[in-house]
Design a protein around this motif. Structure first.
Motif, PDB file in Angstrom:
ATOM      1  N   ASP A  65       0.838  -1.196   0.000  1.00  0.00           N
ATOM      2  CA  ASP A  65       0.000   0.000   0.000  1.00  0.00           C
ATOM      3  C   ASP A  65       0.874   1.248   0.000  1.00  0.00           C
ATOM      4  O   ASP A  65       1.824   1.345   0.776  1.00  0.00           O
ATOM      5  N   MET A  66       0.524   2.197  -0.877  1.00  0.00           N
ATOM      6  CA  MET A  66       1.224   3.477  -0.942  1.00  0.00           C
ATOM      7  C   MET A  66       0.217   4.621  -0.938  1.00  0.00           C
ATOM      8  O   MET A  66      -0.776   4.585  -1.668  1.00  0.00           O
ATOM      9  N   ALA A  92      -2.197  -1.278  -3.859  1.00  0.00           N
ATOM     10  CA  ALA A  92      -3.006  -0.056  -3.813  1.00  0.00           C
ATOM     11  C   ALA A  92      -2.064   1.134  -3.782  1.00  0.00           C
ATOM     12  O   ALA A  92      -1.271   1.281  -2.848  1.00  0.00           O
ATOM     13  N   VAL A  93      -2.140   1.973  -4.800  1.00  0.00           N
ATOM     14  CA  VAL A  93      -1.309   3.169  -4.893  1.00  0.00           C
ATOM     15  C   VAL A  93      -2.242   4.369  -5.005  1.00  0.00           C
ATOM     16  O   VAL A  93      -2.906   4.565  -6.017  1.00  0.00           O
ATOM     17  N   ALA A 101      -9.275  14.422   0.429  1.00  0.00           N
ATOM     18  CA  ALA A 101      -7.868  14.799   0.512  1.00  0.00           C
ATOM     19  C   ALA A 101      -7.624  16.080  -0.274  1.00  0.00           C
ATOM     20  O   ALA A 101      -8.192  16.287  -1.334  1.00  0.00           O
ATOM     21  N   THR A 102      -6.769  16.938   0.271  1.00  0.00           N
ATOM     22  CA  THR A 102      -6.397  18.158  -0.437  1.00  0.00           C
ATOM     23  C   THR A 102      -5.530  17.837  -1.633  1.00  0.00           C
ATOM     24  O   THR A 102      -5.780  18.286  -2.747  1.00  0.00           O
ATOM     25  N   PHE A 103      -4.489  17.054  -1.423  1.00  0.00           N
ATOM     26  CA  PHE A 103      -3.609  16.646  -2.514  1.00  0.00           C
ATOM     27  C   PHE A 103      -2.765  15.471  -2.042  1.00  0.00           C
ATOM     28  O   PHE A 103      -2.112  15.547  -1.005  1.00  0.00           O
ATOM     29  N   VAL A 104      -2.792  14.379  -2.798  1.00  0.00           N
ATOM     30  CA  VAL A 104      -1.971  13.222  -2.494  1.00  0.00           C
ATOM     31  C   VAL A 104      -1.262  12.799  -3.775  1.00  0.00           C
ATOM     32  O   VAL A 104      -1.911  12.597  -4.807  1.00  0.00           O
ATOM     33  N   LEU A 105       0.064  12.668  -3.706  1.00  0.00           N
ATOM     34  CA  LEU A 105       0.862  12.177  -4.819  1.00  0.00           C
ATOM     35  C   LEU A 105       1.482  10.854  -4.398  1.00  0.00           C
ATOM     36  O   LEU A 105       2.180  10.785  -3.386  1.00  0.00           O
ATOM     37  N   ALA A 106       1.237   9.805  -5.195  1.00  0.00           N
ATOM     38  CA  ALA A 106       1.806   8.489  -4.919  1.00  0.00           C
ATOM     39  C   ALA A 106       2.413   7.960  -6.209  1.00  0.00           C
ATOM     40  O   ALA A 106       1.712   7.828  -7.214  1.00  0.00           O
ATOM     41  N   VAL A 107       3.719   7.664  -6.184  1.00  0.00           N
ATOM     42  CA  VAL A 107       4.436   7.241  -7.392  1.00  0.00           C
ATOM     43  C   VAL A 107       5.217   5.971  -7.094  1.00  0.00           C
ATOM     44  O   VAL A 107       6.070   5.950  -6.199  1.00  0.00           O
ATOM     45  N   LEU A 108       4.936   4.912  -7.850  1.00  0.00           N
ATOM     46  CA  LEU A 108       5.735   3.695  -7.827  1.00  0.00           C
ATOM     47  C   LEU A 108       6.430   3.619  -9.181  1.00  0.00           C
ATOM     48  O   LEU A 108       5.845   3.208 -10.182  1.00  0.00           O
ATOM     49  N   ARG A 112      12.885   1.834 -14.784  1.00  0.00           N
ATOM     50  CA  ARG A 112      14.276   1.546 -15.136  1.00  0.00           C
ATOM     51  C   ARG A 112      14.705   0.131 -14.751  1.00  0.00           C
ATOM     52  O   ARG A 112      15.852  -0.249 -14.988  1.00  0.00           O
ATOM     53  N   VAL A 113      13.801  -0.638 -14.200  1.00  0.00           N
ATOM     54  CA  VAL A 113      14.134  -1.989 -13.739  1.00  0.00           C
ATOM     55  C   VAL A 113      14.496  -2.874 -14.935  1.00  0.00           C
ATOM     56  O   VAL A 113      13.796  -2.899 -15.950  1.00  0.00           O
ATOM     57  N   SER A 114      15.599  -3.632 -14.801  1.00  0.00           N
ATOM     58  CA  SER A 114      16.076  -4.462 -15.905  1.00  0.00           C
ATOM     59  C   SER A 114      15.540  -5.886 -15.846  1.00  0.00           C
ATOM     60  O   SER A 114      15.649  -6.633 -16.826  1.00  0.00           O
ATOM     61  N   ASN A 115      14.978  -6.280 -14.731  1.00  0.00           N
ATOM     62  CA  ASN A 115      14.452  -7.636 -14.575  1.00  0.00           C
ATOM     63  C   ASN A 115      13.349  -7.578 -13.532  1.00  0.00           C
ATOM     64  O   ASN A 115      13.628  -7.516 -12.340  1.00  0.00           O
ATOM     65  N   GLY A 116      12.086  -7.589 -13.984  1.00  0.00           N
ATOM     66  CA  GLY A 116      10.989  -7.339 -13.060  1.00  0.00           C
ATOM     67  C   GLY A 116       9.925  -8.419 -13.092  1.00  0.00           C
ATOM     68  O   GLY A 116       9.626  -8.997 -14.139  1.00  0.00           O
ATOM     69  N   VAL A 117       9.339  -8.684 -11.930  1.00  0.00           N
ATOM     70  CA  VAL A 117       8.208  -9.597 -11.789  1.00  0.00           C
ATOM     71  C   VAL A 117       7.175  -8.918 -10.898  1.00  0.00           C
ATOM     72  O   VAL A 117       7.498  -8.478  -9.786  1.00  0.00           O
ATOM     73  N   LEU A 118       5.946  -8.825 -11.380  1.00  0.00           N
ATOM     74  CA  LEU A 118       4.847  -8.301 -10.570  1.00  0.00           C
ATOM     75  C   LEU A 118       3.683  -9.273 -10.679  1.00  0.00           C
ATOM     76  O   LEU A 118       3.169  -9.518 -11.773  1.00  0.00           O
ATOM     77  N   GLU A 119       3.300  -9.842  -9.538  1.00  0.00           N
ATOM     78  CA  GLU A 119       2.136 -10.712  -9.472  1.00  0.00           C
ATOM     79  C   GLU A 119       1.140 -10.125  -8.477  1.00  0.00           C
ATOM     80  O   GLU A 119       1.511  -9.799  -7.351  1.00  0.00           O
ATOM     81  N   VAL A 120      -0.119  -9.992  -8.915  1.00  0.00           N
ATOM     82  CA  VAL A 120      -1.191  -9.497  -8.056  1.00  0.00           C
ATOM     83  C   VAL A 120      -2.354 -10.474  -8.169  1.00  0.00           C
ATOM     84  O   VAL A 120      -2.874 -10.696  -9.276  1.00  0.00           O
ATOM     85  N   THR A 121      -2.776 -11.046  -7.060  1.00  0.00           N
ATOM     86  CA  THR A 121      -3.800 -12.087  -7.116  1.00  0.00           C
ATOM     87  C   THR A 121      -5.221 -11.553  -6.949  1.00  0.00           C
ATOM     88  O   THR A 121      -6.147 -12.113  -7.529  1.00  0.00           O
ATOM     89  N   ASN A 122      -5.410 -10.477  -6.181  1.00  0.00           N
ATOM     90  CA  ASN A 122      -6.774 -10.062  -5.827  1.00  0.00           C
ATOM     91  C   ASN A 122      -7.169  -8.681  -6.344  1.00  0.00           C
ATOM     92  O   ASN A 122      -8.155  -8.550  -7.059  1.00  0.00           O
ATOM     93  N   THR A 123      -6.406  -7.650  -5.974  1.00  0.00           N
ATOM     94  CA  THR A 123      -6.847  -6.286  -6.235  1.00  0.00           C
ATOM     95  C   THR A 123      -5.686  -5.411  -6.658  1.00  0.00           C
ATOM     96  O   THR A 123      -4.637  -5.413  -6.011  1.00  0.00           O
ATOM     97  N   LEU A 124      -5.878  -4.650  -7.744  1.00  0.00           N
ATOM     98  CA  LEU A 124      -4.914  -3.636  -8.153  1.00  0.00           C
ATOM     99  C   LEU A 124      -5.674  -2.324  -8.312  1.00  0.00           C
ATOM    100  O   LEU A 124      -6.502  -2.181  -9.228  1.00  0.00           O
ATOM    101  N   ASN A 125      -5.416  -1.376  -7.406  1.00  0.00           N
ATOM    102  CA  ASN A 125      -6.101  -0.087  -7.409  1.00  0.00           C
ATOM    103  C   ASN A 125      -5.089   1.044  -7.545  1.00  0.00           C
ATOM    104  O   ASN A 125      -4.151   1.137  -6.752  1.00  0.00           O
TER     105      ASN A 125
END
Length: 391
Positions: A65-66, A92-93, A101-108, A112-125
């Protein structure tokens, strides 16, 4: 050299000069998130090229969570060119806790990643809130293998969904496979400031987008906001495809199919419920048949929206070269869309230079209705007219 393994909450971590290091989080990863009506803290994690990151494990998925508080805060997590792995139940980002909220900035930023794996089983918000001015970004490089849900256990995904939002983006390249129960890009319940909800998969080289339920691109009261989905040359599908929103100060929804074979089994609706709506499907046909593919029993409703098809030159050996296919005889329905004022179905075939290709038209053949052109079978020889000697 830096190594960390465990679980915890970090407010500030700067490892920008590490030549070799590991950040291994076995539990939930929480970056700038507080519950209740508290403001999320300003949080920065900047990891250099020498850092490898692992969150969760293939055998034990966790939550990440971010930016999940209220009021003004900035949350940034950037990773260098080393390996990044995340095995998650929930990502969740930028997600508010039911407060304004007045202002929220969230950055993931994993661009630049050279070798990446992202697995999400339930929720991506990305940027989901009850009523918050969120600006949320998830940026993946073209070196990622991304998996969201599975065919037997589908996930849900939303980019820009709530009472209000600013700019919310999810971009990915490389390998991308998503098996979703629903997909929402750009949904608002109330009037708000300008914004953009973007799902950009144009950099994906291999994969699929499979939505068993509704895929929504712009709906509700967007008020000067735009929702955009960009898909590459792969196979995508949805039970229902809904595009368009209340046209207030230029609000709209756009779906770009760049060589995409997009199958719809239920209905395609460009607005359909109001005369004050705006939705566009832009189809690029890149030499082989692709575009919108409606199965038997599917419906197509276009109000103020438009379907645009651009044909590039056809590849040798193709017979039916189409950008829209609909099972059954639907010549009359599609012709009515082209004859509407302004037209609701248009095409450009100026790039087709194959000498045997007739102009693009609407025609029925073999149980389907096509917007395309029919080429003769490969090897067919057209006999020129005989020359008669009149002397």
């Amino acid at each position: 050299t830096m190594a960390y393994k465990g679980a915890g909450k970090v407010t500030y971590l700067l490892a920008s000069n590490v030549s070799a290091g590991i950040l291994d989080v076995s539990g939930d990863a929480t970056i700038g998130a507080l519950g209740g009506s508290y403001a999320c803290p300003n949080t920065v994690l900047r990891l250099s090229d020498g850092m490898a990151v692992k969150i969760g494990d293939p055998a034990k998925h966790v939550n990440m969570d971010m930016g999940m508080g209220t009021y003004t805060c900035t949350n940034i997590f950037t990773v260098g060119t080393n390996r990044f792995e995340a095995y998650l139940n929930r990502l969740a980002v930028g997600q508010a806790n039911n407060y304004e909220a007045t202002f929220v900035l969230a950055v993931l930023d994993l661009s630049r990643v050279s070798n990446g794996v992202l697995e999400v089983t339930n929720t991506l918000n990305i940027g989901v809130s009850a009523n918050a001015n969120y600006h949320s970004y998830v940026l993946l490089s073209d070196k990622f293998t991304t998996t969201i849900g599975t065919s037997p256990a589908r996930a849900t995904m939303a980019v820009g969904d709530g009472g209000a939002w600013g700019t919310n983006m999810f971009t990915a390249g490389g390998v991308f496979n998503a098996y979703l129960a629903s997909l929402v890009v750009g949904r608002r319940a109330g009037n708000a400031s300008p914004g953009l909800a973007l799902l950009d998969l144009s950099g994906v080289t291999t994969g699929t987008l499979d939505v068993s339920g509704d895929m929504i691109v712009a709906t509700g009261n967007l008020s000067r906001a735009t929702a955009v989905v960009k898909l590459p040359a792969f196979t995508a599908s949805a039970a229902n495809l809904k595009i368009g929103c209340a046209d207030q100060s230029g609000a709209k929804g756009d779906l770009y199919l760049n060589g995409t074979h997009f199958i719809v089994t239920g209905g395609v609706k460009l607005d359909g419920s109001s005369a004050l709506t705006n939705g566009t499907i832009d189809i690029q046909v890149l030499g082989v048949p692709a575009g919108l593919d409606l199965t038997s029993g599917a419906t197509l409703a276009v109000s103020q929206g438009v379907i645009n098809i651009t044909f590039q030159n056809v590849t040798e050996g193709v017979k039916n070269y189409w950008g829209l296919r609909w099972q059954g005889d639907h010549v009359a329905e599609l012709t009515a869309l082209t004859n509407a004022s302004p037209p609701k179905l248009t095409w450009d075939d100026s790039a087709i230079t194959h000498p045997s290709a007739p102009p693009v038209a609407i025609y029925a053949e073999g149980g389907y209705t096509y917007v395309g052109t029919v080429l003769p079978p490969r090897g067919t020889v057209t006999t020129p007219p005989a020359i008669v000697d009149v002397f």
